[in-house]
Design a protein around this motif. Structure first.
Motif, short mmCIF file in Angstrom:
data_model
loop_
_atom_site.label_atom_id
_atom_site.label_comp_id
_atom_site.label_asym_id
_atom_site.label_seq_id
_atom_site.Cartn_x
_atom_site.Cartn_y
_atom_site.Cartn_z
N GLN A 80 42.85 27.09 46.38
CA GLN A 80 42.68 25.67 46.68
C GLN A 80 41.44 25.09 46.01
OE1 GLN A 80 43.91 24.20 50.81
NE2 GLN A 80 43.15 26.28 51.24
N ARG A 81 40.64 25.96 45.42
CA ARG A 81 39.34 25.53 44.88
C ARG A 81 39.43 25.17 43.39
NH1 ARG A 81 37.54 25.80 50.17
NH2 ARG A 81 37.09 27.95 50.78
N GLN A 82 38.43 24.40 42.98
CA GLN A 82 38.22 24.11 41.56
C GLN A 82 36.72 24.08 41.32
OE1 GLN A 82 39.26 20.13 39.89
NE2 GLN A 82 40.59 21.28 38.50
N PHE A 83 36.31 24.62 40.19
CA PHE A 83 34.88 24.57 39.87
C PHE A 83 34.68 24.74 38.37
CE2 PHE A 83 35.80 28.99 41.05
CZ PHE A 83 35.30 29.71 39.96
N GLY A 84 33.52 24.31 37.90
CA GLY A 84 33.10 24.51 36.53
C GLY A 84 31.64 24.87 36.50
N LEU A 85 31.23 25.67 35.53
CA LEU A 85 29.82 26.02 35.44
C LEU A 85 29.43 26.27 33.99
CD1 LEU A 85 29.27 29.72 36.50
CD2 LEU A 85 31.52 28.67 36.63
N VAL A 86 28.17 26.00 33.71
CA VAL A 86 27.58 26.23 32.39
C VAL A 86 26.22 26.88 32.60
CG1 VAL A 86 26.69 25.16 30.30
CG2 VAL A 86 28.77 24.27 31.33
N SER A 87 25.94 27.92 31.87
CA SER A 87 24.66 28.62 31.99
C SER A 87 23.62 28.01 31.05
CB SER A 87 24.84 30.10 31.66
OG SER A 87 24.99 30.28 30.26
N ALA A 88 22.39 28.46 31.19
CA ALA A 88 21.30 27.97 30.34
C ALA A 88 21.48 28.36 28.89
CB ALA A 88 19.96 28.48 30.86
N SER A 89 22.33 29.36 28.62
CA SER A 89 22.61 29.76 27.24
C SER A 89 23.80 29.01 26.66
CB SER A 89 22.87 31.27 27.17
OG SER A 89 24.07 31.59 27.85
N GLY A 90 24.48 28.20 27.49
CA GLY A 90 25.65 27.47 27.03
C GLY A 90 26.96 28.14 27.34
N ASP A 91 26.90 29.34 27.94
CA ASP A 91 28.09 30.04 28.38
C ASP A 91 28.79 29.19 29.45
OD1 ASP A 91 29.84 32.18 28.70
OD2 ASP A 91 28.57 33.15 30.21
N SER A 92 30.12 29.08 29.42
CA SER A 92 30.80 28.18 30.35
C SER A 92 32.08 28.79 30.89
CB SER A 92 31.12 26.86 29.66
OG SER A 92 32.09 27.04 28.64
N ALA A 93 32.55 28.23 32.01
CA ALA A 93 33.82 28.65 32.60
C ALA A 93 34.32 27.53 33.50
CB ALA A 93 33.66 29.93 33.40
N THR A 94 35.64 27.46 33.69
CA THR A 94 36.23 26.53 34.64
C THR A 94 37.40 27.21 35.33
OG1 THR A 94 37.11 24.28 34.94
CG2 THR A 94 37.81 25.46 32.97
N HIS A 95 37.61 26.86 36.58
CA HIS A 95 38.69 27.45 37.38
C HIS A 95 39.44 26.34 38.10
CE1 HIS A 95 40.79 29.80 40.47
NE2 HIS A 95 40.32 28.91 41.33
N THR A 96 40.76 26.38 38.04
CA THR A 96 41.62 25.50 38.82
C THR A 96 42.64 26.36 39.55
OG1 THR A 96 41.39 23.68 37.23
CG2 THR A 96 43.26 23.58 38.76
N GLY A 97 42.55 26.41 40.89
CA GLY A 97 43.46 27.22 41.67
C GLY A 97 44.87 26.65 41.67
N SER A 98 45.84 27.52 41.87
CA SER A 98 47.24 27.09 41.86
C SER A 98 47.58 26.17 43.03
CB SER A 98 48.16 28.32 41.90
OG SER A 98 47.92 29.08 43.08
N GLY A 99 46.74 26.16 44.07
CA GLY A 99 46.98 25.30 45.21
C GLY A 99 46.30 23.95 45.13
N CYS A 100 45.63 23.62 44.01
CA CYS A 100 45.02 22.30 43.85
C CYS A 100 46.10 21.24 43.67
CB CYS A 100 44.09 22.30 42.63
SG CYS A 100 42.62 23.31 42.82
#
Length: 283
Positions: A80-100
């Motif tokens: 049910q969750r969604q989130f995004g993040l970026v580190s100080a080095s520019g590394d990034s990720a995003t997640h979208t759950g199937s229940g969103c």
């Protein structure tokens, strides 16, 4: 319930989040950032632990993808969750759950993660990324805001509009250069929250921006300022002639009461932005 962008300025190391939603005071729950560490947006049936926990894990050396994997393992409601993040080095990720709730999705690239749920469609995320790319020369607060404005114009949250927020951190960017907390603005309940956020950022830049250029006051400008300092009650009288310490002390007091101290320049110099503001205020 939300669309957001998490970004890093590769030139300066500044980090931040911009977010908008049909949700009261979205800025109280979604954006997190720490200078030199990273930034996180946590949304869709928000797990507020993702913000501080994500920053802690990034500070301990975990990569963005590793943080995402840990969240997936540890949260029983992750779909049910969604989130995004970026580190100080520019590394990034995003997640979208199937229940969103649809439409929901996101994209991550070096220095940026964009995500949203209950959107009018994928065009919202596409527009945000396009604006992020187009406005690469802007300071990070302006670049994040440009992306948020583009997402809003493309349709945004399909339920409507209610709140928006902008959080940006950077080394020594805070008030007086004494902290890393730079921009922290929120429109908590507004019919056009993203546009209101733009207005707030304009006001922030006026009052808390630092001089980009300075120059000497002309004799005419100095005479006008002295007259206003007397008229506004900062000092009983001031002499004519060259710049003096009595004028400097009175003008410093005026800058303080007008919340312009970040634009202060001593010794008869002036920030043209601050001078224009004072001239408009009292002309």
């Amino acid at each position: 319930m939300t669309f957001s962008i998490v970004g890093r300025d590769a030139r300066t190391g500044d980090l931040g989040v911009a977010v908008a939603s049909k949700f009261l005071a979205v800025g109280a729950l979604v954006p997190y950032a720490r200078s030199g560490v990273g930034a996180v947006a946590t949304q869709s049936y928000v797990n507020p632990k993702f913000g501080p926990d994500g920053l802690r894990l990034l500070s301990e050396g975990y990569a963005a993808a590793e943080v995402m994997a840990l969240f997936r393992q540890q949260d029983g409601q992750i779909e049910q969750r969604q989130f995004g993040l970026v580190s100080a080095s520019g590394d990034s990720a995003t997640h979208t759950g199937s229940g969103c709730h649809a439409w929901a999705g996101g994209m991550a690239r070096p220095d940026v993660a964009v995500q949203g749920n209950i959107l009018t469609g994928p065009e919202v995320v596409d527009a945000m990324l396009s604006a992020w790319d187009k406005e690469a020369a802007l300071p990070l607060p302006r670049r994040l805001l440009a992306a948020l404005l583009a997402g809003d114009a493309a349709g945004g949250d399909r339920r409507g509009r209610q709140s928006a927020a902008l959080l940006v951190v950077g080394p020594g960017r805070g008030y007086g250069g004494l902290s890393d907390d730079w921009v922290n603005l929120r429109a908590d309940d507004h019919p056009q929250p993203v546009q209101e956020l733009a207005r707030l950022l304009d006001t922030f830049d006026l009052l808390f921006g630092r001089p980009e250029q300075t120059r000497l006051l002309s004799a005419e400008e100095l005479g006008w300022l002295r007259a206003e300092l007397v008229r506004q009650g900062y000092v009983p009288e001031l002499p004519d002639g060259p710049w003096d310490q009595a004028t400097e002390a009175a003008l410093w007091a005026l800058y303080g009461t007008e919340n312009l101290e970040e634009r202060w320049v001593a010794g008869g110099q002036v920030d043209p932005v601050a001078l224009a503001y004072l001239q408009q205020r009292w002309s």
